[in-house]
Design a protein around this motif. Structure first.
Motif, short mmCIF file in Angstrom:
data_model
loop_
_atom_site.label_atom_id
_atom_site.label_comp_id
_atom_site.label_asym_id
_atom_site.label_seq_id
_atom_site.Cartn_x
_atom_site.Cartn_y
_atom_site.Cartn_z
N ASN A 182 0.85 -1.19 0.00
CA ASN A 182 0.00 0.00 0.00
C ASN A 182 0.88 1.24 0.00
O ASN A 182 1.77 1.38 0.84
CB ASN A 182 -0.91 -0.01 1.22
CG ASN A 182 -1.98 -1.08 1.14
OD1 ASN A 182 -2.97 -0.94 0.43
ND2 ASN A 182 -1.77 -2.18 1.86
N ALA A 183 0.62 2.13 -0.94
CA ALA A 183 1.44 3.35 -1.06
C ALA A 183 0.53 4.53 -1.36
O ALA A 183 0.66 5.20 -2.37
CB ALA A 183 2.49 3.18 -2.15
N PHE A 184 -0.42 4.74 -0.47
CA PHE A 184 -1.33 5.87 -0.64
C PHE A 184 -1.70 6.45 0.72
O PHE A 184 -1.47 5.83 1.76
CB PHE A 184 -2.60 5.45 -1.40
CG PHE A 184 -3.47 4.48 -0.66
CD1 PHE A 184 -4.45 4.92 0.21
CD2 PHE A 184 -3.32 3.11 -0.84
CE1 PHE A 184 -5.26 4.02 0.89
CE2 PHE A 184 -4.12 2.21 -0.16
CZ PHE A 184 -5.10 2.67 0.71
N ALA A 185 -2.26 7.64 0.68
CA ALA A 185 -2.70 8.31 1.90
C ALA A 185 -4.17 8.67 1.79
O ALA A 185 -4.77 8.61 0.71
CB ALA A 185 -1.86 9.57 2.15
N PHE A 186 -4.76 9.05 2.93
CA PHE A 186 -6.18 9.42 3.02
C PHE A 186 -6.33 10.91 3.38
O PHE A 186 -6.96 11.23 4.39
CB PHE A 186 -6.87 8.63 4.12
CG PHE A 186 -7.01 7.15 3.90
CD1 PHE A 186 -7.94 6.65 3.01
CD2 PHE A 186 -6.22 6.24 4.61
CE1 PHE A 186 -8.10 5.28 2.84
CE2 PHE A 186 -6.38 4.88 4.45
CZ PHE A 186 -7.33 4.39 3.55
N PRO A 187 -5.76 11.86 2.65
CA PRO A 187 -5.91 13.26 3.06
C PRO A 187 -7.39 13.66 3.09
O PRO A 187 -8.20 13.18 2.28
CB PRO A 187 -5.15 14.03 1.98
CG PRO A 187 -5.19 13.13 0.78
CD PRO A 187 -5.09 11.74 1.33
N VAL A 188 -7.72 14.56 4.01
CA VAL A 188 -9.12 14.91 4.23
C VAL A 188 -9.34 16.41 4.08
O VAL A 188 -8.49 17.21 4.47
CB VAL A 188 -9.58 14.44 5.63
CG1 VAL A 188 -8.84 15.18 6.74
CG2 VAL A 188 -11.09 14.60 5.81
N ALA A 189 -10.47 16.77 3.50
CA ALA A 189 -10.94 18.16 3.49
C ALA A 189 -12.15 18.23 4.41
O ALA A 189 -12.96 17.30 4.45
CB ALA A 189 -11.31 18.59 2.08
N ILE A 190 -12.26 19.33 5.15
CA ILE A 190 -13.31 19.46 6.16
C ILE A 190 -14.03 20.78 5.99
O ILE A 190 -13.40 21.82 5.74
CB ILE A 190 -12.72 19.36 7.58
CG1 ILE A 190 -11.93 18.05 7.77
CG2 ILE A 190 -13.81 19.48 8.65
CD1 ILE A 190 -11.19 17.94 9.08
N SER A 191 -15.34 20.75 6.13
CA SER A 191 -16.15 21.97 6.07
C SER A 191 -17.41 21.75 6.89
O SER A 191 -17.89 20.61 7.02
CB SER A 191 -16.53 22.30 4.63
OG SER A 191 -17.49 23.34 4.58
N THR A 192 -17.96 22.84 7.40
CA THR A 192 -19.29 22.73 8.00
C THR A 192 -20.30 22.46 6.89
O THR A 192 -20.11 22.87 5.73
CB THR A 192 -19.69 24.01 8.75
OG1 THR A 192 -19.78 25.08 7.81
CG2 THR A 192 -18.70 24.34 9.85
N ALA A 193 -21.36 21.79 7.25
CA ALA A 193 -22.40 21.47 6.26
C ALA A 193 -23.00 22.73 5.67
O ALA A 193 -23.28 22.80 4.47
CB ALA A 193 -23.48 20.62 6.92
N ASP A 194 -23.17 23.76 6.49
CA ASP A 194 -23.78 25.00 6.03
C ASP A 194 -22.95 25.63 4.90
O ASP A 194 -23.49 26.02 3.86
CB ASP A 194 -23.91 25.97 7.21
CG ASP A 194 -24.67 27.23 6.84
OD1 ASP A 194 -25.83 27.12 6.41
OD2 ASP A 194 -24.09 28.32 6.97
N LYS A 195 -21.65 25.74 5.10
CA LYS A 195 -20.79 26.34 4.08
C LYS A 195 -20.74 25.48 2.82
O LYS A 195 -20.72 26.01 1.71
CB LYS A 195 -19.38 26.54 4.64
CG LYS A 195 -19.28 27.65 5.69
CD LYS A 195 -17.84 27.82 6.14
CE LYS A 195 -17.72 28.94 7.16
NZ LYS A 195 -16.31 29.13 7.62
N LEU A 196 -20.71 24.19 3.01
CA LEU A 196 -20.62 23.29 1.86
C LEU A 196 -21.88 23.36 1.00
O LEU A 196 -21.82 23.35 -0.23
CB LEU A 196 -20.40 21.86 2.37
CG LEU A 196 -19.88 20.81 1.38
CD1 LEU A 196 -18.59 21.27 0.73
CD2 LEU A 196 -19.68 19.49 2.10
N CYS A 197 -23.03 23.45 1.65
CA CYS A 197 -24.30 23.48 0.92
C CYS A 197 -24.58 24.83 0.27
O CYS A 197 -25.13 24.90 -0.84
CB CYS A 197 -25.45 23.10 1.84
SG CYS A 197 -25.40 21.40 2.45
#
Length: 464
Positions: free
Chosen positions: A311-326
């Motif tokens: 395995n040679a991968f990563a799980f980078p994450v982006a985060i936002s509140t639901a309100d801003k995303l919608c």
């Protein structure tokens, strides 16, 4: 014609057997890397390949051809013939004991023709549990076979090759390398064109471990509002994105990114936004999109050798509140996805390995999270055992592990009109799926003039 979810057929299986290496192999213990043995990869992942009848292979039994090839390939790939053990020192470190016991192999026949599955082969597939039968006890993490393969002959002369791999052993690229080696030997090669390389020490934690990134994909998030997917009333649909759909999405991106943004980033931002709208979380809830990012190649700086199949991968994450995303335009989610992906380099991977050791190899968070994995370039459909390329090759279902609705794969696909594109299986609660489709149709509309043809044909659907 889309796959018929009501299709049923009978599969007659012979008793499962263990296929061992054709020659004696070393009995030794081989450590997995600290990327391999994290909790989120301690499960078996299913892959399925559909092959049409090939007149030039008349008289050849695909089950025998593939079984013999497997025995030969397991000589250089002998760790696959072993069993996983956990070091008993409290570290939860996984090692492979190379016992040479072999992998599970099932030979079967089905009273169905490939054509009955429909022209548009895509997950979810009918009777999958019969095409990749779960031998009792075979899906355990420890002390169980690392591969299970079932070859099912069809009445039309075609066959189905289904495989289940312990994910701690390999990622998609590593699995394709192994499958390609099997295919090469099935076609008469004496050795794999790319020799396997273990070298898992290249992704071991440093001493002492010193994470240099926050790695918020491993945050401990309490499911205080019951936001994990329910197990009942789940709808499964597959969504097609061709040139027209991608062009429509691109018009929603910021002008400075419109021409250079990748298809992956566009799709990921779109699906994250649509899914959040569909689930209707509280406005202040944090929503996560987890992208699988391959760290192979020169760009990352890891310099993993050719033939590395771990395995040679990563799980980078982006985060936002639901309100801003919608409420924000698609460009908002797009920028967050691009920023998360850009972090992955050699330092990020070493930091990740360090974190695994310090925190007991945690699972990435699945609360209010959605994971996407792009297998469009993996090459599953190119694997040729002698019968030609697969009519479909790739993930057997949309999802990861035992957690429903948390993940989707991007799979290469050609629709009924002959258009190449990407199909994305999505799993959501029934009412949420309706909202998802409505939001997706909105994004697939021209920002100036609604494109009615897109509303008629945003997706190919496969509902269970």
């Amino acid at each position: 014609m889309a796959p018929d979810s009501s299709l049923t057929f009978n599969v007659h299986r012979k008793e499962a057997v263990l296929v061992a290496p054709a020659k004696q192999t070393p009995h030794e213990f081989k450590r997995l890397s600290d990327i391999d043995d994290q909790e989120g990869l301690r499960f078996h992942i299913p892959v399925i390949q559909f092959y049409r009848y090939n007149p030039s292979m008349k008289g050849s039994d695909p089950a025998k051809v593939i079984r013999d090839a497997l025995a030969n390939v397991l000589v250089p790939y002998y760790p696959f013939a072993g069993r996983l053990r956990e070091i008993q020192d409290g570290s939860r470190k996984l090692v492979v004991e190379c016992t040479g016991e072999g992998i599970l192999f099932i030979e079967a026949d089905a009273d169905v023709q490939l054509e009955q599955f429909g022209d548009l082969l895509q997950p979810p597939f009918p009777c999958l549990e019969e095409l990749l039968f779960d031998i009792p006890g075979s899906s355990q993490v420890l002390n169980a076979p690392l591969l299970l393969i079932q070859v099912t002959r069809l009445q039309c002369g075609g066959f189905i090759f289904a495989l289940r791999l312990h994910h701690a052993m390999s990622d998609a690229q590593g699995l394709i390398q192994f499958m390609t080696a099997v295919a090469e030997m099935a076609r008469g090669h004496l050795t794999p064109s790319i020799p396997p390389v273990w070298s898992r020490e290249l992704l071991e934690a440093r001493s002492p471990p010193c994470p240099s990134f926050a790695h918020r994909e491993y945050d401990v998030v309490e499911d205080t509002k019951g936001t994990l997917m329910p197990l009942d009333d789940m709808a499964h649909q597959s969504f097609f994105f061709g040139k027209r759909e991608i062009a429509a999405l691109r018009k929603h991106s910021p002008p400075h990114l419109r021409q250079k943004i990748s298809t992956f980033d566009l799709l990921t931002a779109c699906l994250w936004k649509c899914r959040t709208v569909a689930l209707s979380p509280d406005p202040d809830e944090e929503m996560r999109i987890i992208c699988i990012v391959n760290a192979r190649g020169t760009k990352s700086g890891l310099n993993l050798p050719e033939g590395y199949y771990g395995n040679a991968f990563a799980f980078p994450v982006a985060i936002s509140t639901a309100d801003k995303l919608c409420k924000n335009p698609l460009g908002y989610a797009l920028e967050l996805v691009r920023q998360a992906k850009s972090e992955v380099d050699h330092e990020y991977m070493h930091s990740l390995a360090d974190l695994m050791v310090l925190r007991g190899r945690p699972h990435f968070t699945v609360v209010r999270a959605y994971l996407v994995s792009d297998v469009t370039r993996a090459g599953f459909g190119d694997v040729d055992f002698g019968w030609g390329k697969a009519a479909y090759g790739g993930p057997a279902k949309g999802g990861v592990g035992a957690i429903p609705g948390v993940a989707s794969f991007y799979i290469p696909f050609t629709n009924a009109k002959g258009e190449d594109g990407i199909v994305v299986p999505v799993c959501l609660p029934g009412p949420a799926m309706e909202k998802f489709v409505a939001e997706l149709n909105t994004l697939l509309s021209d920002p100036v003039k609604r494109m009615e043809e897109q509303i008629e044909y945003p997706v190919f659907r496969s509902a269970l």
